[in-house]
Scaffold this motif. Structure first.
Motif, PDB file in Angstrom:
ATOM      1  N   GLU A  17       3.821  -8.641  38.503  1.00 53.87           N
ATOM      2  CA  GLU A  17       2.542  -9.333  38.534  1.00 53.87           C
ATOM      3  C   GLU A  17       2.105  -9.623  39.976  1.00 53.87           C
ATOM      4  N   GLU A  18       3.052  -9.926  40.837  1.00 52.12           N
ATOM      5  CA  GLU A  18       2.717 -10.154  42.244  1.00 52.12           C
ATOM      6  C   GLU A  18       2.209  -8.861  42.888  1.00 52.12           C
ATOM      7  N   LEU A  19       2.813  -7.741  42.536  1.00 47.92           N
ATOM      8  CA  LEU A  19       2.351  -6.460  43.070  1.00 47.92           C
ATOM      9  C   LEU A  19       0.934  -6.163  42.590  1.00 47.92           C
ATOM     10  N   ARG A  20       0.675  -6.472  41.330  1.00 45.35           N
ATOM     11  CA  ARG A  20      -0.671  -6.253  40.793  1.00 45.35           C
ATOM     12  C   ARG A  20      -1.690  -7.131  41.523  1.00 45.35           C
ATOM     13  N   MET A  21      -1.287  -8.349  41.866  1.00 42.57           N
ATOM     14  CA  MET A  21      -2.176  -9.245  42.586  1.00 42.57           C
ATOM     15  C   MET A  21      -2.523  -8.678  43.961  1.00 42.57           C
TER      16      MET A  21
ATOM     17  N   ARG B 140      -3.703   0.359  36.052  1.00 48.47           N
ATOM     18  CA  ARG B 140      -3.979   0.676  37.453  1.00 48.47           C
ATOM     19  C   ARG B 140      -3.136   1.842  37.971  1.00 48.47           C
ATOM     20  N   VAL B 141      -2.330   2.426  37.090  1.00 53.06           N
ATOM     21  CA  VAL B 141      -1.557   3.611  37.476  1.00 53.06           C
ATOM     22  C   VAL B 141      -2.464   4.826  37.374  1.00 53.06           C
ATOM     23  N   ILE B 142      -2.701   5.480  38.498  1.00 51.60           N
ATOM     24  CA  ILE B 142      -3.616   6.616  38.496  1.00 51.60           C
ATOM     25  C   ILE B 142      -2.890   7.948  38.362  1.00 51.60           C
ATOM     26  N   ALA B 143      -1.565   7.949  38.525  1.00 57.01           N
ATOM     27  CA  ALA B 143      -0.799   9.183  38.325  1.00 57.01           C
ATOM     28  C   ALA B 143       0.681   8.848  38.236  1.00 57.01           C
ATOM     29  N   SER B 144       1.418   9.619  37.452  1.00 54.74           N
ATOM     30  CA  SER B 144       2.870   9.440  37.357  1.00 54.74           C
ATOM     31  C   SER B 144       3.521  10.800  37.177  1.00 54.74           C
ATOM     32  N   TYR B 145       4.771  10.908  37.649  1.00 54.47           N
ATOM     33  CA  TYR B 145       5.490  12.182  37.553  1.00 54.47           C
ATOM     34  C   TYR B 145       6.985  11.891  37.429  1.00 54.47           C
ATOM     35  N   HIS B 146       7.654  12.659  36.569  1.00 52.34           N
ATOM     36  CA  HIS B 146       9.105  12.533  36.405  1.00 52.34           C
ATOM     37  C   HIS B 146       9.790  13.708  37.082  1.00 52.34           C
ATOM     38  N   LEU B 147      10.680  13.397  38.008  1.00 51.35           N
ATOM     39  CA  LEU B 147      11.391  14.412  38.781  1.00 51.35           C
ATOM     40  C   LEU B 147      12.685  14.781  38.067  1.00 51.35           C
ATOM     41  N   GLY B 148      12.748  16.005  37.549  1.00 52.63           N
ATOM     42  CA  GLY B 148      13.928  16.466  36.819  1.00 52.63           C
ATOM     43  C   GLY B 148      14.918  17.183  37.711  1.00 52.63           C
TER      44      GLY B 148
ATOM     45  N   ALA C 184     -15.457  -0.256  31.671  1.00 55.98           N
ATOM     46  CA  ALA C 184     -16.606  -0.972  32.216  1.00 55.98           C
ATOM     47  C   ALA C 184     -17.788  -0.932  31.257  1.00 55.98           C
ATOM     48  N   LEU C 185     -17.950   0.185  30.518  1.00 52.18           N
ATOM     49  CA  LEU C 185     -19.055   0.311  29.572  1.00 52.18           C
ATOM     50  C   LEU C 185     -18.904  -0.632  28.382  1.00 52.18           C
ATOM     51  N   LYS C 186     -17.661  -1.030  28.097  1.00 52.41           N
ATOM     52  CA  LYS C 186     -17.429  -1.920  26.967  1.00 52.41           C
ATOM     53  C   LYS C 186     -17.866  -3.346  27.246  1.00 52.41           C
ATOM     54  N   GLY C 187     -18.073  -3.669  28.499  1.00 49.86           N
ATOM     55  CA  GLY C 187     -18.522  -5.018  28.840  1.00 49.86           C
ATOM     56  C   GLY C 187     -17.923  -5.463  30.136  1.00 49.86           C
ATOM     57  N   PRO C 188     -18.431  -6.555  30.690  1.00 53.09           N
ATOM     58  CA  PRO C 188     -17.918  -7.044  31.974  1.00 53.09           C
ATOM     59  C   PRO C 188     -16.484  -7.506  31.853  1.00 53.09           C
ATOM     60  N   ARG C 189     -15.734  -7.284  32.935  1.00 59.56           N
ATOM     61  CA  ARG C 189     -14.332  -7.712  32.950  1.00 59.56           C
ATOM     62  C   ARG C 189     -14.155  -8.847  33.931  1.00 59.56           C
ATOM     63  N   ASN C 190     -13.229  -9.701  33.617  1.00 61.54           N
ATOM     64  CA  ASN C 190     -12.925 -10.789  34.524  1.00 61.54           C
ATOM     65  C   ASN C 190     -12.022 -10.249  35.634  1.00 61.54           C
ATOM     66  N   THR C 191     -12.554 -10.226  36.879  1.00 63.51           N
ATOM     67  CA  THR C 191     -11.793  -9.645  37.992  1.00 63.51           C
ATOM     68  C   THR C 191     -11.045 -10.690  38.799  1.00 63.51           C
ATOM     69  N   THR C 192     -11.063 -11.949  38.306  1.00 56.88           N
ATOM     70  CA  THR C 192     -10.352 -12.985  39.042  1.00 56.88           C
ATOM     71  C   THR C 192      -8.860 -12.784  38.915  1.00 56.88           C
ATOM     72  N   PRO C 193      -8.130 -12.743  40.068  1.00 56.17           N
ATOM     73  CA  PRO C 193      -6.671 -12.538  40.004  1.00 56.17           C
ATOM     74  C   PRO C 193      -6.011 -13.643  39.205  1.00 56.17           C
ATOM     75  N   LYS C 194      -5.063 -13.214  38.391  1.00 59.10           N
ATOM     76  CA  LYS C 194      -4.319 -14.199  37.595  1.00 59.10           C
ATOM     77  C   LYS C 194      -3.035 -14.569  38.282  1.00 59.10           C
TER      78      LYS C 194
END
Length: 339
Positions: free
Chosen positions: A141-145, A182-190, A329-339
């Motif tokens: 959660e701190e990283l997300r903040m 907020r993860v825009i890409a992920s990859y598993h290294l085999g 965003a099209l579904k409605g406004p989001r609360n952007t205040t950090p939790k």
């Protein structure tokens, strides 16, 4: 010990991650493409997972040495088994930000000031978290903040989360939903395949001046692959033992039998069950285990196609992330205040 005997300039199979020995397997090239493309995007989280010894740290160090210091300030944290507040202090220390004696709010303010100063000087902050599977929910959660720090529409800090395979399962938990968005890409290294295992061994040997001394038989590479599962760190451990054994016996060749003996020794020392002969036969007979031989021209074309596919995959993953944000965003406004 054995370097002079074989005319090598250094130990080729040391266990410490060294970007000078980086081997670009198909999987490592794709992971690198994801990292570099994600870095180009400059926002969100990039997740890279892989088994212990798969080469994640070497991959990261290879990427970091290619990043110009004048455009990115990169900071890496390895010790993640800490409390959330201590993680913030580790982040501050990694970026060279004074943190001693500061409470949490003051620490966040100091970090944001540092990130804004970087942005003003046309630099970006890149935070790399290794062993991410050890992060607590509060630490995540701190990283997300931190990812909420922005200048206009530009993110001030971007994070790479690198961990073992179980981190993929952790990311699926309900409490990780906000981070996952907020993860825009992920990859598993085999692991490496049979052909890549041989190329990996030869690549590291050539890097220290190997002139086919000692010479490896074809079945020796078969056995190295079967005994290590194509995991780079295991390959290093086994091959280092092979070179030591050949040196002590004053031999300049390494056979499949030599590999079996070294594998058995290591299994006894580490308390592991040695690879059975029938297991090796099954591994070699399994379709897809050994890559087909290709000519030089075909190999170049395949490498080029692999690189293009890696970039396209990364691009598609990034685009999917953007579309998710637009739909949300099209579904409605989001609360952007950090939790």
């Amino acid at each position: 010990m054995y370097e002079a005997f074989f005319g090598l300039s250094a130990r080729p199979f040391q266990l410490n991650p060294d970007p000078d020995f980086f081997y670009g397997s198909r999987g490592h090239k794709r992971a690198l493409a994801y990292l570099e493309y994600g870095l180009h995007q400059g926002e969100g989280f990039i997740v890279i997972t892989g088994d212990v010894g798969a080469g994640k740290t070497t991959l990261l160090r290879n990427m970091l040495r290619r990043i110009p210091d004048h455009s990115v300030q990169a900071a890496q944290i390895v010790s993640t088994q800490v409390e959330a507040d201590d993680l913030l202090r580790l982040v501050a220390a990694a970026f060279g930000v004074h943190h001693e004696g500061l409470d949490k709010s003051s620490l966040l303010i100091r970090l944001e000031e540092h990130f804004r100063q970087l942005h003003a000087s046309r630099r970006r902050a890149l935070l790399i978290i290794d062993e991410a599977q050890n992060l607590s929910q509060r630490a995540v959660e701190e990283l997300r903040m931190l990812s909420n720090f922005q200048s206009g529409t530009t993110s001030l800090v971007q994070s790479f989360l690198v961990g073992q395979p179980e981190f993929r399962e952790i990311m699926q938990r309900p409490e990780m939903r906000q981070l996952k968005q907020r993860v825009i890409a992920s990859y598993h290294l085999g692991p490496l395949d049979r052909q890549e295992t041989q190329h990996y061994v030869e690549h590291r040997l050539r890097h220290v001046g190997w002139q086919n001394d000692p010479a490896f038989s074809a079945d020796a590479f078969d056995r190295v692959f079967a005994g290590t599962g194509g995991v780079p760190r295991r390959i290093n451990t086994l091959c280092d033992r092979l070179l030591l054994g050949a040196f002590l016996a004053e031999r300049h060749t390494i056979s499949g039998t030599d590999v079996d003996e070294a594998s058995s020794e290591l299994a006894d020392e580490l308390g592991l069950r040695p690879i059975a002969a029938e297991s090796f036969a099954l591994a070699c007979d399994t379709p897809g285990t050994q890559s087909p031989e290709v000519g030089p021209i075909d190999a170049d074309r395949i490498t080029d196609l692999d690189n293009r596919v890696a970039v396209l995959e990364a691009s598609a993953s990034m685009t999917f992330g953007v579309l998710k944000k637009v739909l949300a965003a099209l579904k409605g406004p989001r609360n952007t205040t950090p939790k």
